[in-house]
Design a protein around this motif. Sequence first.
Motif, PDB file in Angstrom:
ATOM      1  N   LEU A 162       0.559  -1.506  -0.061  1.00 25.06           N
ATOM      2  CA  LEU A 162       0.127   0.047   0.117  1.00 25.06           C
ATOM      3  C   LEU A 162       1.566   1.424  -0.152  1.00 25.06           C
ATOM      4  CD1 LEU A 162      -3.437  -0.818   1.860  1.00 25.06           C
ATOM      5  CD2 LEU A 162      -3.336  -0.630  -0.289  1.00 25.06           C
ATOM      6  N   PRO A 163       1.347   1.393   0.961  1.00 24.35           N
ATOM      7  CA  PRO A 163       2.741   2.955   0.710  1.00 24.35           C
ATOM      8  C   PRO A 163       2.916   2.710  -0.864  1.00 24.35           C
ATOM      9  CG  PRO A 163       3.034   1.136   3.191  1.00 24.35           C
ATOM     10  CD  PRO A 163       2.209   0.622   2.063  1.00 24.35           C
ATOM     11  N   GLN A 206       0.756   4.213  -3.031  1.00 25.03           N
ATOM     12  CA  GLN A 206       0.971   5.454  -3.101  1.00 25.03           C
ATOM     13  C   GLN A 206       1.988   6.145  -3.637  1.00 25.03           C
ATOM     14  OE1 GLN A 206      -0.805   6.100   0.800  1.00 25.03           O
ATOM     15  NE2 GLN A 206      -0.802   8.200   0.891  1.00 25.03           N
ATOM     16  N   VAL A 251      -2.891  12.299  -2.436  1.00 25.00           N
ATOM     17  CA  VAL A 251      -2.884  11.298  -2.743  1.00 25.00           C
ATOM     18  C   VAL A 251      -3.447  10.152  -0.881  1.00 25.00           C
ATOM     19  CG1 VAL A 251      -2.513   9.277  -3.825  1.00 25.00           C
ATOM     20  CG2 VAL A 251      -1.743  10.880  -5.209  1.00 25.00           C
ATOM     21  N   ASP A 252      -4.912   9.765  -1.763  1.00 25.92           N
ATOM     22  CA  ASP A 252      -5.295   9.046   0.103  1.00 25.92           C
ATOM     23  C   ASP A 252      -5.671   7.869  -0.853  1.00 25.92           C
ATOM     24  OD1 ASP A 252      -5.726   9.173   2.684  1.00 25.92           O
ATOM     25  OD2 ASP A 252      -7.569   9.607   2.526  1.00 25.92           O
ATOM     26  N   VAL A 253      -5.161   6.509  -0.112  1.00 22.67           N
ATOM     27  CA  VAL A 253      -5.855   5.293  -0.335  1.00 22.67           C
ATOM     28  C   VAL A 253      -6.000   4.843   0.796  1.00 22.67           C
ATOM     29  CG1 VAL A 253      -4.856   2.551  -1.174  1.00 22.67           C
ATOM     30  CG2 VAL A 253      -3.245   4.961  -1.555  1.00 22.67           C
ATOM     31  N   ARG A 254      -7.741   4.084   0.331  1.00 29.58           N
ATOM     32  CA  ARG A 254      -8.483   3.608   1.427  1.00 29.58           C
ATOM     33  C   ARG A 254      -8.602   1.970   1.355  1.00 29.58           C
ATOM     34  NH1 ARG A 254      -9.344   7.275   5.587  1.00 29.58           N
ATOM     35  NH2 ARG A 254      -7.644   8.637   5.198  1.00 29.58           N
ATOM     36  N   MET A 255      -8.987   1.234   1.957  1.00 29.38           N
ATOM     37  CA  MET A 255      -8.709   0.164   1.999  1.00 29.38           C
ATOM     38  C   MET A 255     -10.025  -0.397   2.639  1.00 29.38           C
ATOM     39  SD  MET A 255      -6.664  -3.380   1.443  1.00 29.38           S
ATOM     40  CE  MET A 255      -6.587  -3.616   0.164  1.00 29.38           C
ATOM     41  N   GLU A 256     -11.379  -1.246   2.517  1.00 27.67           N
ATOM     42  CA  GLU A 256     -12.050  -2.083   2.845  1.00 27.67           C
ATOM     43  C   GLU A 256     -12.193  -3.451   3.035  1.00 27.67           C
ATOM     44  OE1 GLU A 256     -15.081   0.657   3.500  1.00 27.67           O
ATOM     45  OE2 GLU A 256     -16.063  -1.080   5.351  1.00 27.67           O
ATOM     46  N   ARG A 257     -11.494  -3.893   3.708  1.00 28.50           N
ATOM     47  CA  ARG A 257     -11.648  -5.198   3.402  1.00 28.50           C
ATOM     48  C   ARG A 257     -12.964  -6.263   3.576  1.00 28.50           C
ATOM     49  NH1 ARG A 257      -7.501  -2.858   6.313  1.00 28.50           N
ATOM     50  NH2 ARG A 257      -5.605  -3.472   5.842  1.00 28.50           N
TER      51      ARG A 257
END
Lengths: 91, 282
Positions: A41-42, A45, A63-69
């Motif tokens: 993820l880093p 990004q 830049v904003d990375v979001r995750m939903e498992r």
Amino acid sequence: MSLFSFTRKKQPKSAQTAKDRLQILLAHERSSSGAAEADYLPMLQRDIVAAIRKYVPIGDTDVDVRMERGDQMSSLEINIDLPRIGKSKDS
Amino acid sequence: MTTEPKKNPPLGRVIVITSGKGGVGKTTSSAAISAGLAKQGFKTVVIDFDVGLRNLDMTMGCERRVVFDFINVIQGDAKLKQALIKDKRVDTLFILPTSQTRDKDALTKEGVDKVLTELRAEFDYIICDSPAGIEHGAQMAMYFADEAVVVTNPEVSSVRDSDRVLGLLSSQTKRAETEGSDPIKAQVLITRYDETRVENGEMMTVEDVLEILAVPLLGVVPESKAILKASNVGTPVVLDGPSAAAQAYEDAVSRLTGKEVEMRIQGERRAGLFKRLFGRAS
Ligand SMILES: Nc1ncnc2c1ncn2[C@@H]1O[C@H](COP(=O)(O)OP(=O)(O)OP(=O)(O)O)[C@@H](O)[C@H]1O
Ligand SMILES: [Mg+2]
């Protein structure tokens, strides 16, 4: 309104919710991809920032990375703040 | 850094939720208090200092959304803004989860200071969920605090540990070490209070606990089934429908913000007694 409050819908019991939440979470944590996630993820990004910068000047935090498992699949949400000309506006 | 405060400058108050003893309700209280403050319109962030265990995300119900964490930010692998998770229920509430893979030594004083300084500029309340014990992790959680909520169960080992923690708060913290600054404002939050057992003489009373610890009372949270239910579904108890525990936390939150609220236990019972004893306190 009051009539419906008496007919208890098959609302899931909270213990079942607890179990479901744990199963999804632990499936991610136990899998090897769960450990790898933290690494990519880093980097992802950083790459996205670099790619956008070829065209638009943006900062490291734009830049904003979001995750939903999820159970069947996970979703990745990427938000990019593009600069605007003139007065900057807050969200 | 990116958003200028539009209204008043943020309060920037750091409150540690601590206890010494494990399992007394720190994380439950951190979740309830932060959600309660946010519900009242204060911009609030709750930070998990329990590095290696990570329980706050589950209690807050955001465990599936963790990407970066507190330690990533301290070590420069992520920016603070990227690690903050915005609550889906209350839009003034944010969660800063902790790492599950590092250990507590990753919490450096400089790193914690940097993160808290940045948060103070943006948030009204910064709630620090301390790990159990009195070691490094717990010390980092309390070091920069302006206020402390000492979570105590009416039970001997919990009260004893609370007393030790109160000692640390008044000696091993930045405010204690900085000449001329006010000491940390410490208050006791009694949780898992069982009135029936108190009446049967099996459990110490609120008065007993306060007499021993000699600090102001923030509130009394009853032993409540609503707490387990709320944690099952990942909702802070104050956002999970009315219950005696939710009411107790709401009252405690109001007191934290400086409002005077009558001390009551499980609704109206014994309100008279507590009003007489503590109504005008603080
Ligand atoms: N008022 C209450 N009534 C009933 N159960 C409670 C109450 N407060 C906390 N609990 C339960 O006690 C257990 C421990 O709570 P919690 O995790 O909040 O404690 P903690 O102090 O954060 O623990 P740790 O020291 O491990 O971090 C949980 O199962 C929680 O649901
Ligand atoms: Mg905890």
